[in-house]
Design a protein around this motif. Sequence first.
Motif, PDB file in Angstrom:
ATOM      1  N   HIS A 111       0.835  -1.206   0.000  1.00 14.27           N
ATOM      2  CA  HIS A 111       0.000   0.000   0.000  1.00 14.27           C
ATOM      3  C   HIS A 111       0.869   1.254   0.000  1.00 14.27           C
ATOM      4  CE1 HIS A 111      -3.807  -2.110   1.771  1.00 14.27           C
ATOM      5  NE2 HIS A 111      -3.821  -2.101   0.469  1.00 14.27           N
ATOM      6  N   MET A 121       1.780   2.278  -3.455  1.00  8.10           N
ATOM      7  CA  MET A 121       0.648   2.851  -4.176  1.00  8.10           C
ATOM      8  C   MET A 121       0.304   4.237  -3.655  1.00  8.10           C
ATOM      9  SD  MET A 121      -1.451  -0.638  -5.005  1.00  8.10           S
ATOM     10  CE  MET A 121      -1.620  -1.254  -3.356  1.00  8.10           C
ATOM     11  N   ARG A 122       0.569   4.446  -2.362  1.00  9.00           N
ATOM     12  CA  ARG A 122       0.378   5.781  -1.779  1.00  9.00           C
ATOM     13  C   ARG A 122       1.280   6.823  -2.433  1.00  9.00           C
ATOM     14  NH1 ARG A 122      -3.306   8.266   0.157  1.00  9.00           N
ATOM     15  NH2 ARG A 122      -2.071   9.643   1.465  1.00  9.00           N
ATOM     16  N   GLU A 164      -0.472   8.364  -5.273  1.00  9.13           N
ATOM     17  CA  GLU A 164      -1.588   9.220  -4.865  1.00  9.13           C
ATOM     18  C   GLU A 164      -1.081  10.558  -4.325  1.00  9.13           C
ATOM     19  OE1 GLU A 164      -5.096   8.159  -5.002  1.00  9.13           O
ATOM     20  OE2 GLU A 164      -4.085   6.752  -6.338  1.00  9.13           O
ATOM     21  N   ASP A 191      -1.611  14.306  -6.120  1.00 12.04           N
ATOM     22  CA  ASP A 191      -2.229  15.429  -5.397  1.00 12.04           C
ATOM     23  C   ASP A 191      -1.291  16.628  -5.371  1.00 12.04           C
ATOM     24  OD1 ASP A 191      -4.044  13.594  -2.790  1.00 12.04           O
ATOM     25  OD2 ASP A 191      -4.625  14.223  -4.808  1.00 12.04           O
ATOM     26  N   ASP A 224      -3.475  20.834  -2.439  1.00  4.98           N
ATOM     27  CA  ASP A 224      -3.162  21.222  -1.076  1.00  4.98           C
ATOM     28  C   ASP A 224      -2.508  22.589  -1.129  1.00  4.98           C
ATOM     29  OD1 ASP A 224      -2.281  21.561   1.489  1.00  4.98           O
ATOM     30  OD2 ASP A 224      -0.683  20.081   1.345  1.00  4.98           O
ATOM     31  N   LEU A 251      -1.400  24.312   1.122  1.00  7.71           N
ATOM     32  CA  LEU A 251      -0.353  24.535   2.104  1.00  7.71           C
ATOM     33  C   LEU A 251       0.933  23.810   1.740  1.00  7.71           C
ATOM     34  CD1 LEU A 251      -2.435  24.296   5.390  1.00  7.71           C
ATOM     35  CD2 LEU A 251      -1.661  26.322   4.196  1.00  7.71           C
ATOM     36  N   GLU A 274       4.974  13.500   3.199  1.00  8.78           N
ATOM     37  CA  GLU A 274       3.991  12.493   3.631  1.00  8.78           C
ATOM     38  C   GLU A 274       3.837  12.739   5.121  1.00  8.78           C
ATOM     39  OE1 GLU A 274       1.671  10.365   4.044  1.00  8.78           O
ATOM     40  OE2 GLU A 274       2.347   8.428   3.264  1.00  8.78           O
ATOM     41  N   VAL A 304       1.647  11.607   7.274  1.00  7.14           N
ATOM     42  CA  VAL A 304       1.357  10.423   8.082  1.00  7.14           C
ATOM     43  C   VAL A 304       2.616   9.589   8.206  1.00  7.14           C
ATOM     44  CG1 VAL A 304       0.414   8.123   7.629  1.00  7.14           C
ATOM     45  CG2 VAL A 304      -1.100  10.047   7.916  1.00  7.14           C
ATOM     46  N   HIS A 305       2.968   9.265   9.394  1.00  7.50           N
ATOM     47  CA  HIS A 305       4.168   8.499   9.651  1.00  7.50           C
ATOM     48  C   HIS A 305       3.845   7.029   9.399  1.00  7.50           C
ATOM     49  CE1 HIS A 305       7.900   9.036  12.344  1.00  7.50           C
ATOM     50  NE2 HIS A 305       8.134   8.236  11.352  1.00  7.50           N
ATOM     51  N   ASN A 306       4.293   6.535   8.282  1.00 11.73           N
ATOM     52  CA  ASN A 306       3.968   5.148   7.967  1.00 11.73           C
ATOM     53  C   ASN A 306       5.185   4.482   7.390  1.00 11.73           C
ATOM     54  OD1 ASN A 306       2.932   2.730   7.192  1.00 11.73           O
ATOM     55  ND2 ASN A 306       1.447   3.551   5.761  1.00 11.73           N
ATOM     56  N   GLU A 307       5.883   3.718   8.201  1.00 15.19           N
ATOM     57  CA  GLU A 307       7.155   3.150   7.762  1.00 15.19           C
ATOM     58  C   GLU A 307       7.051   1.700   7.358  1.00 15.19           C
ATOM     59  OE1 GLU A 307      10.067   4.088  10.722  1.00 15.19           O
ATOM     60  OE2 GLU A 307       9.768   6.231  10.455  1.00 15.19           O
ATOM     61  N   ILE A 308       5.842   1.256   7.084  1.00 13.13           N
ATOM     62  CA  ILE A 308       5.723  -0.153   6.701  1.00 13.13           C
ATOM     63  C   ILE A 308       6.217  -0.348   5.288  1.00 13.13           C
ATOM     64  CG2 ILE A 308       4.097  -1.996   6.290  1.00 13.13           C
ATOM     65  CD1 ILE A 308       2.497  -0.847   8.631  1.00 13.13           C
ATOM     66  N   VAL A 367       7.151  -1.247  13.821  1.00 13.41           N
ATOM     67  CA  VAL A 367       7.225  -0.340  12.683  1.00 13.41           C
ATOM     68  C   VAL A 367       6.081   0.649  12.765  1.00 13.41           C
ATOM     69  CG1 VAL A 367       7.271  -0.209  10.186  1.00 13.41           C
ATOM     70  CG2 VAL A 367       8.181  -2.204  11.345  1.00 13.41           C
ATOM     71  N   THR A 368       6.423   1.914  12.720  1.00 11.79           N
ATOM     72  CA  THR A 368       5.419   2.955  12.906  1.00 11.79           C
ATOM     73  C   THR A 368       4.332   2.912  11.842  1.00 11.79           C
ATOM     74  OG1 THR A 368       7.304   4.270  13.530  1.00 11.79           O
ATOM     75  CG2 THR A 368       5.200   5.403  13.442  1.00 11.79           C
ATOM     76  N   ASN A 369       3.125   2.997  12.308  1.00  8.62           N
ATOM     77  CA  ASN A 369       1.998   3.071  11.383  1.00  8.62           C
ATOM     78  C   ASN A 369       0.979   4.017  11.985  1.00  8.62           C
ATOM     79  OD1 ASN A 369      -0.128   2.748   9.696  1.00  8.62           O
ATOM     80  ND2 ASN A 369      -0.370   0.563  10.001  1.00  8.62           N
ATOM     81  N   GLU A 370       1.102   5.282  11.631  1.00  8.38           N
ATOM     82  CA  GLU A 370       0.261   6.270  12.289  1.00  8.38           C
ATOM     83  C   GLU A 370      -0.871   6.777  11.419  1.00  8.38           C
ATOM     84  OE1 GLU A 370       2.688   9.344  13.952  1.00  8.38           O
ATOM     85  OE2 GLU A 370       3.776   7.939  15.223  1.00  8.38           O
ATOM     86  N   HIS A 420      -6.036  12.272  10.448  1.00  6.38           N
ATOM     87  CA  HIS A 420      -5.292  12.568   9.225  1.00  6.38           C
ATOM     88  C   HIS A 420      -6.136  12.307   7.980  1.00  6.38           C
ATOM     89  CE1 HIS A 420      -1.907  12.758   6.432  1.00  6.38           C
ATOM     90  NE2 HIS A 420      -2.455  11.721   5.858  1.00  6.38           N
ATOM     91  N   ARG A 438      -9.273  18.500   2.317  1.00 10.81           N
ATOM     92  CA  ARG A 438      -8.413  19.229   1.378  1.00 10.81           C
ATOM     93  C   ARG A 438      -8.438  18.622  -0.015  1.00 10.81           C
ATOM     94  NH1 ARG A 438      -3.440  20.519   5.650  1.00 10.81           N
ATOM     95  NH2 ARG A 438      -4.854  21.425   7.180  1.00 10.81           N
ATOM     96  N   GLN A 495      -7.648  15.693  -0.916  1.00  8.75           N
ATOM     97  CA  GLN A 495      -6.531  14.799  -1.217  1.00  8.75           C
ATOM     98  C   GLN A 495      -6.958  13.346  -1.172  1.00  8.75           C
ATOM     99  OE1 GLN A 495      -3.961  16.112   1.882  1.00  8.75           O
ATOM    100  NE2 GLN A 495      -3.178  17.847   0.727  1.00  8.75           N
ATOM    101  N   SER A 496      -6.163  12.528  -1.798  1.00  5.04           N
ATOM    102  CA  SER A 496      -6.489  11.109  -1.887  1.00  5.04           C
ATOM    103  C   SER A 496      -6.242  10.393  -0.562  1.00  5.04           C
ATOM    104  CB  SER A 496      -5.627  10.461  -2.973  1.00  5.04           C
ATOM    105  OG  SER A 496      -5.667   9.057  -2.853  1.00  5.04           O
ATOM    106  N   ARG A 550      -6.722   6.996  -0.692  1.00  2.00           N
ATOM    107  CA  ARG A 550      -6.636   5.626  -1.189  1.00  2.00           C
ATOM    108  C   ARG A 550      -5.447   4.904  -0.562  1.00  2.00           C
ATOM    109  NH1 ARG A 550      -7.723   3.274  -7.140  1.00  2.00           N
ATOM    110  NH2 ARG A 550      -8.344   1.297  -6.220  1.00  2.00           N
ATOM    111  N   TYR A 551      -5.650   3.659  -0.217  1.00  3.13           N
ATOM    112  CA  TYR A 551      -4.639   2.774   0.376  1.00  3.13           C
ATOM    113  C   TYR A 551      -4.372   3.081   1.851  1.00  3.13           C
ATOM    114  CZ  TYR A 551      -4.118   2.266  -4.620  1.00  3.13           C
ATOM    115  OH  TYR A 551      -4.394   2.112  -5.955  1.00  3.13           O
TER     116      TYR A 551
END
Lengths: 259, 274
Positions: free
Chosen positions: A20, A23-24, A27, A31, A37, A39, A197, A199-203, B214-217, B222, B229, B231-232, B234-235
């Motif tokens: 994911h 794929m992000r 996206e 955007d 956005d 900002l 990005e 959102v903190h997403n390190e997966i 592993v961080t998943n925030e 959000h 705004r 924004q997408s 998706r996923y």
Amino acid sequence: MAGRIPLVLLACGSFNPITHQHMRLFELARDHMHQTDMLSLSLHFAGLYRVVGGIVSPVGDNYGKQGLVVSKHRLAMARLALQSSDWVSVDDWESQQADWTETVVTMRYHYDHIAAQYHNSKDPLTASDVPQLKLLCGADFMDTFKVPGLWRDDHVEEVVGRFGLVCVSRGSLQPDRAIHESDLLSRHRQRIFLVREWVHNEISATEVRRALRRGQSIKYLLPDSVIDYIREHNLYTQDSEMMNKEVKLRPLTMQTIQD
Amino acid sequence: MSSQEKTKVVLLACGSFNPITNMHLRMFELARDHLEDTGRYRVVKGIISPVGDSYKKKGLIEASHRLEMARLATLNSDWITVDDWESQQLEWVETAKVVRHHAELISSENNNDDVDTVKCGKRRKLEQNTIICQSSSYINTKEDPPRLNLLCGADVLESFGVPNLWKPEDIEEIVGRYGVACITRCGSDPEKFINQSDVLYKHRKNIHMVREWVTNEISATHVRRALRRGQSVRYLLPDPVARYIQEHSLYSVESEQKNDNAILAPFQRYTSAN
């Protein structure tokens, strides 16, 4: 969006497997380039573009990266993942080449292909320009430019200077620092679009492979269809992670370090 | 250890789910892996219980939408379900009550399954010296009901310390009588927090700290911000949920202003009681 420059985003990488998070990237980049956005930190030039397509180009098996499963599987998984996408597709040209292909070569191929399509179908009444092609990547990719022997200077010049980068920052990595520390990148900073990005997403794919080796769940990290494929073909085991363990990365054996 | 000897567990997650995201769903998967990895537990069910509208949290949209999104998100799960009891109550329901409600439900379902042993038990009362019912094979076939654990993030555990948000006896009941599976962020120190609270320390055996390496925030906050705004998202959440949001135009600047001047239900209830 009339009058905007059409843009295609190309992501090269292992996609071992696609997640994911990959794929992000598309996206977020779309955007940003559309500038919805207000900002956005990278205000210059974003908003002049209209993203018309995205390409996932998995690297060939000769890349020699540890744990890389055969491209046939990586392509199949990417296709499953992107089945429901109406603008991002998977391309196998790079993985079908006999030897590992430099990123710039892949970019030239796709650009030529896009330009040819444009010229063949060009309606003299429309005012749209030939689409541009930019490399879509994560912030960790920016750091690879300084690894000795991994990139040829003239290739970096072309990838960044001629085409351009859309770089999505991940976690604590600071791509602007990588730009600052490189004269070449600094010179072309107008052609590097930095996308935050938030959102903190390190997966990552690495984490997914690790979870699979340990029998842990990977649900919701990648599409169900890809998970089913992985289980059906029993990909990503202790053995698969050992692939290429003693092998040197192909780009390092191919290029000589320039003095 | 044979599967007969493992304790069955049901995970219950309470929250706004405004909207549900991949992070919420991951919590269930991480907790199940963690508990089963100990070799002592078998997680048999997961329950998502969205909070009622009367909670009055800012930006909380109607429960009917939040329920439907959660259902869409769990269509492809063979163990996680959505429950609407909490959101159907007229007034806001304390978490301890929700936990108690589900624990009682699980218990009675469990009793209904063991019809023969119940009959046998009754017979035991009538025939005091009955040998048949006292034989070990009968005792072993009546299984204990699954244990209910509240599934939550570390922020919920830490919220136990916020004045007037929780009743002390409720905290005691949740951790003491039932149990908690708490997902912790890397970088946080969960043991320290348990150590600093007498009630948590007392029941530390019932608190399972699930390390999220592993961080998943991906937070609902959000997601709502991105939607406002244009924004997408998706996923970040399952495709059917993203489509539902789009179809119903949920989450706008207006929806985020809902309950702007309202007082959160627990604060209203506990401070007025003082």
